[in-house]
Design a protein around this motif. Structure first.
Motif, mmCIF file in Angstrom:
data_model
loop_
_atom_site.group_PDB
_atom_site.id
_atom_site.type_symbol
_atom_site.label_atom_id
_atom_site.label_comp_id
_atom_site.label_asym_id
_atom_site.label_seq_id
_atom_site.Cartn_x
_atom_site.Cartn_y
_atom_site.Cartn_z
ATOM 1 N N GLU A 65 -9.540 -8.381 17.859
ATOM 2 C CA GLU A 65 -10.522 -8.792 17.242
ATOM 3 C C GLU A 65 -10.519 -7.868 15.899
ATOM 4 O O GLU A 65 -10.827 -8.545 14.701
ATOM 5 C CB GLU A 65 -11.895 -8.369 17.724
ATOM 6 N N ILE A 66 -10.052 -6.609 15.969
ATOM 7 C CA ILE A 66 -9.561 -5.892 14.655
ATOM 8 C C ILE A 66 -8.666 -6.471 13.809
ATOM 9 O O ILE A 66 -8.825 -6.552 12.757
ATOM 10 C CB ILE A 66 -9.251 -4.571 15.060
ATOM 11 N N SER A 67 -7.661 -6.932 14.580
ATOM 12 C CA SER A 67 -6.697 -7.599 13.691
ATOM 13 C C SER A 67 -7.206 -8.935 12.854
ATOM 14 O O SER A 67 -6.833 -8.967 11.847
ATOM 15 C CB SER A 67 -5.356 -7.954 14.863
ATOM 16 N N PHE A 68 -8.062 -9.871 13.673
ATOM 17 C CA PHE A 68 -8.576 -10.828 13.145
ATOM 18 C C PHE A 68 -9.433 -10.583 11.978
ATOM 19 O O PHE A 68 -9.430 -11.187 10.573
ATOM 20 C CB PHE A 68 -9.446 -11.296 13.928
ATOM 21 N N PHE A 69 -10.255 -9.304 11.872
ATOM 22 C CA PHE A 69 -10.837 -9.047 10.795
ATOM 23 C C PHE A 69 -10.506 -8.410 9.511
ATOM 24 O O PHE A 69 -10.751 -8.224 8.594
ATOM 25 C CB PHE A 69 -12.326 -8.067 11.194
ATOM 26 N N GLN A 70 -9.129 -8.125 9.914
ATOM 27 C CA GLN A 70 -8.280 -7.541 8.631
ATOM 28 C C GLN A 70 -8.302 -8.473 7.457
ATOM 29 O O GLN A 70 -7.909 -7.841 6.262
ATOM 30 C CB GLN A 70 -6.771 -7.254 9.197
ATOM 31 N N GLN A 71 -8.449 -9.565 7.737
ATOM 32 C CA GLN A 71 -8.256 -10.628 6.662
ATOM 33 C C GLN A 71 -9.536 -10.394 5.661
ATOM 34 O O GLN A 71 -9.424 -10.747 4.460
ATOM 35 C CB GLN A 71 -8.389 -12.198 7.192
ATOM 36 N N PHE A 72 -10.414 -9.793 6.133
ATOM 37 C CA PHE A 72 -11.811 -9.658 5.379
ATOM 38 C C PHE A 72 -11.644 -8.319 4.270
ATOM 39 O O PHE A 72 -12.581 -8.202 3.599
ATOM 40 C CB PHE A 72 -12.947 -9.322 6.046
#
Length: 262
Positions: A65-72
């Motif tokens: 999930e942390i990796s996913f939110f890196q896009q923001f």
């Protein structure tokens, strides 16, 4: 109001508050209502640090999930925060726009991540909340210096005036043990531990949790002396650093006892 807010901005704009139980209580932070909005995602957060230009939030997330939110990262976001002051009936709900400047896992904390948001503008209500807290905190630091060296014996009358719940829990030999509060001041404290337990040596640290009606808090004291008591127990005398809860309790006690004398 405008003048006071301007003074707060000038005086405290570079100071950061790290949240602990005392700060949460005094600022009236409604922790469960702190939310971070990233496009269509709403994350429940725990505020960690707060200033007039940014907020650092803790969020429970898996590594994926942390990796996913890196896009923001470096994108616009918003933070919802709510404060309820003791003097107010209704909470102050804040909607703060800003930019997500940093995020990532917290070292040594499984599934805990850190998100830092820099505001576009700090709302006046937040300036006031931060300024009021820091001003009061400064006052307590001044009282700490004033009351240094004054120690009060914990008897029945003092306990009643301080609204002490007659309960202290200390960490001794890796276990929690109920101990007895003998005396206390803003920079020193003495407790009695059972004689069967090994006493800490001078220079060692001893953590204790004190229970009052107004506050429940942990202090860590540096042992200055160990004395045998006629009861079979041991008196542990300690020096302690600035603890806002302790200063509040002692200031209230000295005020009440001074008023009674007059």
């Amino acid at each position: 109001m405008a003048t006071r807010l301007q003074e707060y901005r000038e005086k405290y704009s570079e100071q950061t508050i790290r949240f602990n139980p005392y700060a949460v209580k005094k600022m009236g932070l409604q922790q469960s209502q702190t939310l971070l909005k990233l496009e269509d995602y709403m994350l429940i957060c725990a505020p960690y640090q707060l200033s007039m230009d940014r907020v650092v939030l803790l969020v429970i997330l898996s590594r994926d999930e942390i990796s996913f939110f890196q896009q923001f990262q470096n994108k616009l976001t918003s933070v919802n925060m709510s404060f309820l002051k003791p003097t107010n009936k209704n909470p102050i709900n804040l909607f703060i726009r800003g930019t997500l400047t940093r995020l990532g896992p917290v070292k040594g904390r499984d599934n805990v991540s850190l998100f830092e948001v820099v505001y576009k503008n700090c709302p006046n209500d937040l300036v006031e909340i931060i300024g009021d807290y820091l001003l009061a905190y400064e006052s307590l630091q001044g009282q700490f210096e004033t009351y240094k060296g004054r120690e009060v014996e914990m008897n029945e009358q003092a306990a009643r005036t301080m609204r002490f719940n007659d309960f202290v829990e200390s960490q001794i030999g890796g276990q929690k043990v109920q101990t007895k509060l003998i005396s206390m001041g803003v920079n020193k404290i003495a407790v009695e531990i059972p004689g069967r337990l090994p006493a800490p040596s001078a220079g060692q640290l001893l953590a204790s949790k004190l229970y009052f009606q107004t506050h429940q808090f942990v202090i860590t004291g540096k042992v200055t002396a160990v004395d045998a008591l006629g009861s079979g127990g041991k008196k542990i005398s300690m020096e302690i650093g600035f603890t806002p809860e302790m200063v509040e309790i002692m200031d209230d006690y000295f005020f009440r006892t001074s008023f009674k004398k007059e």
